[in-house]
Design an enzyme around this catalytic site. Sequence first.
Site, mmCIF file in Angstrom:
data_model
loop_
_atom_site.group_PDB
_atom_site.id
_atom_site.type_symbol
_atom_site.label_atom_id
_atom_site.label_comp_id
_atom_site.label_asym_id
_atom_site.label_seq_id
_atom_site.Cartn_x
_atom_site.Cartn_y
_atom_site.Cartn_z
ATOM 1 N N HIS A 1 -3.309 6.656 2.070
ATOM 2 C CA HIS A 1 -3.812 5.344 1.663
ATOM 3 C C HIS A 1 -5.208 5.131 2.221
ATOM 4 O O HIS A 1 -5.466 5.369 3.403
ATOM 5 C CB HIS A 1 -2.854 4.261 2.154
ATOM 6 C CG HIS A 1 -3.392 2.878 2.018
ATOM 7 N ND1 HIS A 1 -3.908 2.398 0.836
ATOM 8 C CD2 HIS A 1 -3.502 1.861 2.921
ATOM 9 C CE1 HIS A 1 -4.314 1.151 1.016
ATOM 10 N NE2 HIS A 1 -4.084 0.811 2.267
ATOM 11 N N ASN B 1 -10.258 -0.728 -0.169
ATOM 12 C CA ASN B 1 -8.802 -0.641 -0.098
ATOM 13 C C ASN B 1 -8.229 -1.216 -1.385
ATOM 14 O O ASN B 1 -8.292 -2.419 -1.615
ATOM 15 C CB ASN B 1 -8.313 -1.426 1.123
ATOM 16 C CG ASN B 1 -6.807 -1.402 1.294
ATOM 17 O OD1 ASN B 1 -6.061 -1.093 0.368
ATOM 18 N ND2 ASN B 1 -6.335 -1.762 2.485
ATOM 19 N N CYS C 1 0.808 -1.221 0.000
ATOM 20 C CA CYS C 1 0.000 0.000 0.000
ATOM 21 C C CYS C 1 0.844 1.275 0.000
ATOM 22 O O CYS C 1 0.309 2.372 -0.188
ATOM 23 C CB CYS C 1 -0.952 -0.009 1.188
ATOM 24 S SG CYS C 1 -1.937 -1.522 1.299
#
Length: 325
Positions: free
Chosen positions: A250, A280, A112
Amino acid sequence: MTFAKITQAAHYVPENVVSNDDLSKIMDTNDEWIYSRTGIKNRHISTGENTSDLATKVAKQLIENSGVDPELIDFIIVATVTPDSMMPSTAARVQAQVGATNAFAYDLTAACSGFVFALSTAEKLISSGAYQRGIVIGAEVFSKVIDWSDRSTAVLFGDGAAGVLLDNSGSQPLIIAEKMQTDGKRGGSLLSSYADIQTPFASVSYEGSNLSMEGRAIFDFAVRDVPKNIQATLEKSDLAAEEIDYYLLHQANSRILDKMAKKLGVTRNKFLQNMQEYGNTSAASIPILLSESVKNGIFSLDGQTKVVLTGFGGGLTWGTAIINL
């Protein structure tokens, strides 16, 4: 001096939208349970497109919108932990599809944090004077590594890709300050696509490749370590937290963003958010947010906006770049 500049941003997500209600039909969960804990309502899930397909569509947008001859692209970096294959790289597949015949291409694996790490690398390549133009993409198809029977992880992730085109036309530094970090000792708290030794000469049994996550450990890491990283980067930049126009972090969990804003003493509405629509998307989450923000007129790429980009995730990796957009 030579300065890198982001001149284009683009994103692409699969058409297929899977809502929390859709997930409740295949696992023991519901919309209220997911949304109250994560801030996620929907995610886009591929029904046939692989990671390179998503990334290629982004690269084509960047090239077409800029009017640049693809043969003038010097490099392509794709940040991903869900590649089509280890060889060739996803970036090599993209390079072939867009006709960037003079570009070198490689994947960067930092989960990420991948887009922030890749952007930092690209900025150095251009500001060195050795290269004039490059593409950085974050792309993931997490749906192919998720254990769809595990509600603790299956509800979190989505598929998507986004990226930027950089060139050497900048009149100021692109990156004002940065700080990248890794802690491999804690890497076991977030695993995916584990490849065990399998040969006729070893007696090690194969273990599954689905994503696994120690949710509490990752949450604690995000709210404890990441704000310190952002603060340290702000100190390097000589900027106060409130002098930053927007924070593009993120998109893992809305509660994480709430806690980070509070710890930094920053107005929450400066922390842009779109995880409610995409979930996500790992390395793709920050560039999707960036591209959407440009498309929606929140800011433009005129060099007048100061933005914090912060990634955090598997590795463990985390990093911040304060940039002039």
